[in-house]
Enzyme design. Structure first.
Site, PDB file in Angstrom:
ATOM      1  N   GLY A   5      22.340  -5.590  35.716  1.00 43.48           N
ATOM      2  CA  GLY A   5      21.718  -6.688  36.446  1.00 43.48           C
ATOM      3  C   GLY A   5      22.761  -7.575  37.105  1.00 43.48           C
ATOM      4  CG  PHE A  31      22.444 -12.239  45.212  1.00 41.13           C
ATOM      5  CD1 PHE A  31      23.803 -11.999  45.131  1.00 41.13           C
ATOM      6  CD2 PHE A  31      21.945 -13.462  44.863  1.00 41.13           C
ATOM      7  CE1 PHE A  31      24.662 -12.992  44.707  1.00 41.13           C
ATOM      8  CE2 PHE A  31      22.805 -14.466  44.425  1.00 41.13           C
ATOM      9  CZ  PHE A  31      24.148 -14.226  44.350  1.00 41.13           C
ATOM     10  CD1 TRP A  55      20.100  -5.047  42.541  1.00 40.87           C
ATOM     11  CD2 TRP A  55      19.919  -7.195  41.974  1.00 40.87           C
ATOM     12  NE1 TRP A  55      19.140  -5.620  43.352  1.00 40.87           N
ATOM     13  CE2 TRP A  55      19.018  -6.934  43.033  1.00 40.87           C
ATOM     14  CE3 TRP A  55      19.990  -8.486  41.455  1.00 40.87           C
ATOM     15  CZ2 TRP A  55      18.187  -7.919  43.576  1.00 40.87           C
ATOM     16  CZ3 TRP A  55      19.171  -9.459  41.986  1.00 40.87           C
ATOM     17  CH2 TRP A  55      18.285  -9.172  43.034  1.00 40.87           C
ATOM     18  CG  HIS A  56      22.557 -11.072  40.558  1.00 42.93           C
ATOM     19  ND1 HIS A  56      21.951 -10.485  39.466  1.00 42.93           N
ATOM     20  CD2 HIS A  56      21.718 -12.062  40.951  1.00 42.93           C
ATOM     21  CE1 HIS A  56      20.811 -11.110  39.207  1.00 42.93           C
ATOM     22  NE2 HIS A  56      20.635 -12.061  40.101  1.00 42.93           N
ATOM     23  N   GLY A  57      25.931  -8.683  42.813  1.00 44.18           N
ATOM     24  CA  GLY A  57      27.047  -8.692  43.740  1.00 44.18           C
ATOM     25  C   GLY A  57      28.161  -7.763  43.330  1.00 44.18           C
TER      26      GLY A  57
END
Length: 418
Positions: free
Chosen positions: A240, A418, A243-245
């Site tokens: 997770g 994002f 996924w954000h960056g």
């Protein structure tokens, strides 16, 4: 499998290719040229939406296959910039009904009120906190910062991202409800949470649902013993974070929340077995739990906000009063007494005020993701269709427009990247 691979390949190329090349160059000392890649608008959200649809079709859970409605479902503009991650079984039936709907004054008045509240959170609260946090984080990229600045910047950014994401979530729900379509709830007063477990049931709720249903459960969930459960939790939050960056700071942020959740679940198990008398609730215990959760979340935001690891460690160093290396210059003070008062006022709003969905609960303008949130009734500030509330919404909207025109340096939504 090919469909999921195609979506992930596009996501990996646009979001992570240059990060991979940069890391490879640092490890091997090579000089591979990075590409000039422009990130497609909303790629994370429509990629996850399509992956979820493919998996549900494979599981024979999807019941709607109209190609035209599918395209609308994936590209539906209110959610595209910063979520929520919508699910076909929630949206497809609504699209079928919406084709026969005419413009509705109630939908529009409720929707534009929620939109105005969200815009106010963004341009007044979030951008105001950004003007406190940004100078400190910018200074920390080159020089040491003072402890009062570090603490002020962390709490300012904690409130900035709160009202930024809360504001966008409101605006998305409001935009969609003007069209007669209800989006799922994605944000529900997460800083009122008494634990990290509860925090992730209130913050980016549709992402939590996606990670649970399409990553945590397929990894085995809690079906293979506590050790495997904790490992699955950690891996889910780590992914997770990624996924954000594309960056080591996001990896650390995800790992911290994975560690938080692991400790939280382990503590709950220990408390039930060894301290059954402490399982009851009390106001003091709840307040302490909320404060501890808030501190843990705020600390993790350091790595989420910092541009690189050196900057994040500079902030952490200032928080812990660790001695600075000889010859290191400290930045002038950036956070003043008025800034601290602003931070304190917005903390009261975040911790004590009813949220926009509680205010609008009479009309249920969004879809509840988990529990029935509409049972949570505030004693004050329940919106209804009358001239007073219409005037309040108009004033809020006018203030937002004036702020955008007069200030002129409004920032884009944080979750846009994002």
């Amino acid at each position: 499998g090919l469909g999921i691979a195609g979506n992930l390949a596009a996501l990996l190329y646009y979001k992570y290719w240059n990060f991979f090349i940069h890391t490879l160059n640092r490890i091997l000392g090579s000089d591979v040229q990075m590409l000039e890649i422009v990130l497609p608008l909303g790629i994370s959200f429509f990629s996850f939406t399509q992956i979820a649809f493919l998996v549900d079709v494979y599981r024979r859970e999807a019941k709607e296959y109209s190609f035209l409605r599918y395209v609308l479902f994936v590209s539906y503009f209110p959610h595209l910039i910063a979520g929520p991650i919508i699910h076909h079984k929630e949206m497809m039936p609504q699209f079928g009904q919406a084709a026969t709907l005419r413009p509705n004054r109630l939908f529009f008045s409720v929707g534009i009120t929620i939109f105005s509240i969200g815009l106010f959170k963004k341009v007044i609260f979030a951008d105001g906190m950004g003007r406190i946090a940004d100078p400190v984080f910018d200074a920390a990229t080159t020089i040491a910062v003072l402890p009062v600045d570090a603490w002020g910047a962390i709490f300012a950014y904690t409130l900035q991202i709160y009202f930024d994401f809360s504001g966008y979530s409101d605006m998305a729900i409001g935009l969609s409800y003007m069209l007669g379509i209800r989006l799922p709830v994605n944000f529900y007063s997460p800083y009122k949470s008494t634990s990290i477990i509860e925090f992730w049931r209130r913050w980016h709720m549709t992402l939590s649902r996606f990670l649970r249903d399409y990553l945590y459960f397929p990894l085995g969930g809690n079906r293979k013993g506590p050790t495997r459960r904790h490992l699955n939790l950690f891996l889910t939050m780590l992914l997770g974070g990624i996924w954000h960056g594309a960056g080591s700071t996001f990896i650390i942020w995800g790992a911290l929340h994975g560690l938080y959740l692991t400790v939280n679940h382990a503590w709950r198990s220990i408390r039930v077995r060894m301290l059954p008398q402490a399982s009851g609730d009390s106001m003091l215990r709840s307040m302490l739990s909320i404060f501890l959760t808030f501190l843990c979340v705020s600390f993790a935001w350091i790595f989420f906000r910092a541009s690189d690891l050196d900057t994040s460690f500079t902030i952490v160093q200032a928080l812990t009063h660790m001695p600075r290396p000889e010859g290191t210059l400290a930045s002038p003070r950036n956070v003043n007494g008025l800034n601290l008062i602003e931070i304190a006022i917005l903390c009261v709003v975040a911790f004590a005020a009813p949220n926009s969905l509680q205010i609008m609960r009479r009309y249920r303008p969004a879809l509840a993701v988990s529990a029935d949130i509409w049972r949570d009734r505030p004693r004050l500030l329940v919106w209804s269709t009358n001239a007073i509330w219409g005037g309040i919404a108009a004033v809020i909207g006018a203030i937002c427009v004036a702020a955008i025109i007069l200030v002129g340096d409004h920032s884009q939504f944080l979750y846009f990247q994002f």
